[in-house]
Design an enzyme around this catalytic site. Structure first.
Site, PDB file in Angstrom:
ATOM      1  N   ASP A  22       6.740  28.073  -2.679  1.00 37.41           N
ATOM      2  CA  ASP A  22       7.975  27.314  -2.515  1.00 37.41           C
ATOM      3  C   ASP A  22       8.825  27.517  -3.760  1.00 37.41           C
ATOM      4  O   ASP A  22       8.351  27.300  -4.889  1.00 37.41           O
ATOM      5  CB  ASP A  22       7.682  25.825  -2.339  1.00 37.41           C
ATOM      6  CG  ASP A  22       7.023  25.505  -1.007  1.00 37.41           C
ATOM      7  OD1 ASP A  22       7.134  26.332  -0.084  1.00 37.41           O
ATOM      8  OD2 ASP A  22       6.405  24.430  -0.897  1.00 37.41           O
ATOM      9  N   ASP A  52       8.538  22.732  10.984  1.00 34.32           N
ATOM     10  CA  ASP A  52       8.039  21.607  10.194  1.00 34.32           C
ATOM     11  C   ASP A  52       7.743  20.461  11.154  1.00 34.32           C
ATOM     12  O   ASP A  52       8.657  19.841  11.695  1.00 34.32           O
ATOM     13  CB  ASP A  52       9.069  21.181   9.146  1.00 34.32           C
ATOM     14  CG  ASP A  52       9.332  22.276   8.127  1.00 34.32           C
ATOM     15  OD1 ASP A  52       8.443  23.117   7.919  1.00 34.32           O
ATOM     16  OD2 ASP A  52      10.440  22.300   7.547  1.00 34.32           O
TER      17      ASP A  52
END
EC number: 4.3.2.10
Length: 258
Positions: free
Chosen positions: A11, A130
């Site tokens: 990330d 997600d």
């Protein structure tokens, strides 16, 4: 049988690798390029980079580090972050990425999936999902703009419906980011993975929850995923990739040994 894949996830925020828990409270892990190089040398099958605030900030992924990563690794890598057009995707691929992944932009404009697949081929179009389990309703819901917790929103899509929709539109691979499990290292959500596997006919990558080598084995053996993505166990050197692969091979998993 195709070999199962081990995929470290990096990330990226403000030019550095970060990691949160359930997509919140991110801490800085380190610099992008050295980490990418380390994982490639340890035997990762591919890497995934998420510029986590690109979509919520209304910008595209910072391309400056993409070409630097391409110079130092010899394994495939996928890049995600605010890709909203064919031009955005073309630039990232031209800098050396092998795949692009779209998530929030696909929810905003599902036709983007088809346009990207038609232009570049389904083999390099990944859709990230997600997904959040609502214990009160017993349902899985798709979230959007999860890179910034102040802007995260629950969409109208239930996860299984969205999985089917993105496949119809040309997704060549799906990464299922299970938000409830993210960063807590208690194992992948096998129940959810099994349900998604039943309706997912493209490669499926499990993401969120890996804490032990056994968790990877369970995802491959019990949910039949094609790849397992993890971050904190690799960043914090809790699990070594080459040792993980040796363990999986000893358990009968088809895996590329370093």
């Amino acid at each position: 049988m195709l070999a199962k894949r081990i995929i470290p996830c990096l990330d990226v925020r403000d030019g550095q690798v970060v990691k949160g828990v359930q997509f919140r409270n991110h801490e800085i892990i380190g610099d992008i390029v050295p980490l990418a190089k380390r994982y490639a040398e340890e035997g990762a099958d591919e890497l995934v980079f998420y510029d986590i605030t690109a979509s919520s900030d209304g910008r595209v992924v910072d391309k400056s580090w993409v070409s630097r990563v391409a110079e130092v690794i010899d394994i495939p890598f996928c890049v995600a972050g605010g890709i909203k057009s064919l031009e955005d995707a073309a630039k990232i691929l031209s800098f050396g990425a092998d795949k692009i992944s779209i998530n929030s932009p696909a929810l905003a404009d599902p036709t983007l999936i088809t346009r990207l697949a038609d232009r570049f081929g389904v083999q390099c179009i990944v859709v990230g999902i997600d997904t959040w389990y609502d214990a009160e309703t017993g349902k899985y819901h798709v979230n959007q703009y999860t890179g910034d917790e102040s802007r995260t929103r629950v969409t109208q899509w239930e996860t299984l419906d969205w999985v089917e929709e993105v496949q119809k539109r040309g997704a060549g691979e799906i990464v299922l980011n299970m938000m409830n499990q993210d960063g807590v290292r208690n194992g992948y959500d096998l129940d959810q993975l099994k349900k998604v596997r039943e309706v997912c006919h493209v490669p499926l990558i499990a993401s969120g929850g890996a804490g032990t080598m056994e968790h990877f084995l369970e995802a491959f053996r019990d949910a039949d995923v094609d790849g397992a993505l993890a971050a904190s166990v690799f960043h914090k050197q809790i699990i070594n990739i080459s040792e993980l692969k040796a363990y999986l091979a000893s358990q009968g998993v088809e895996i590329r040994i370093c």
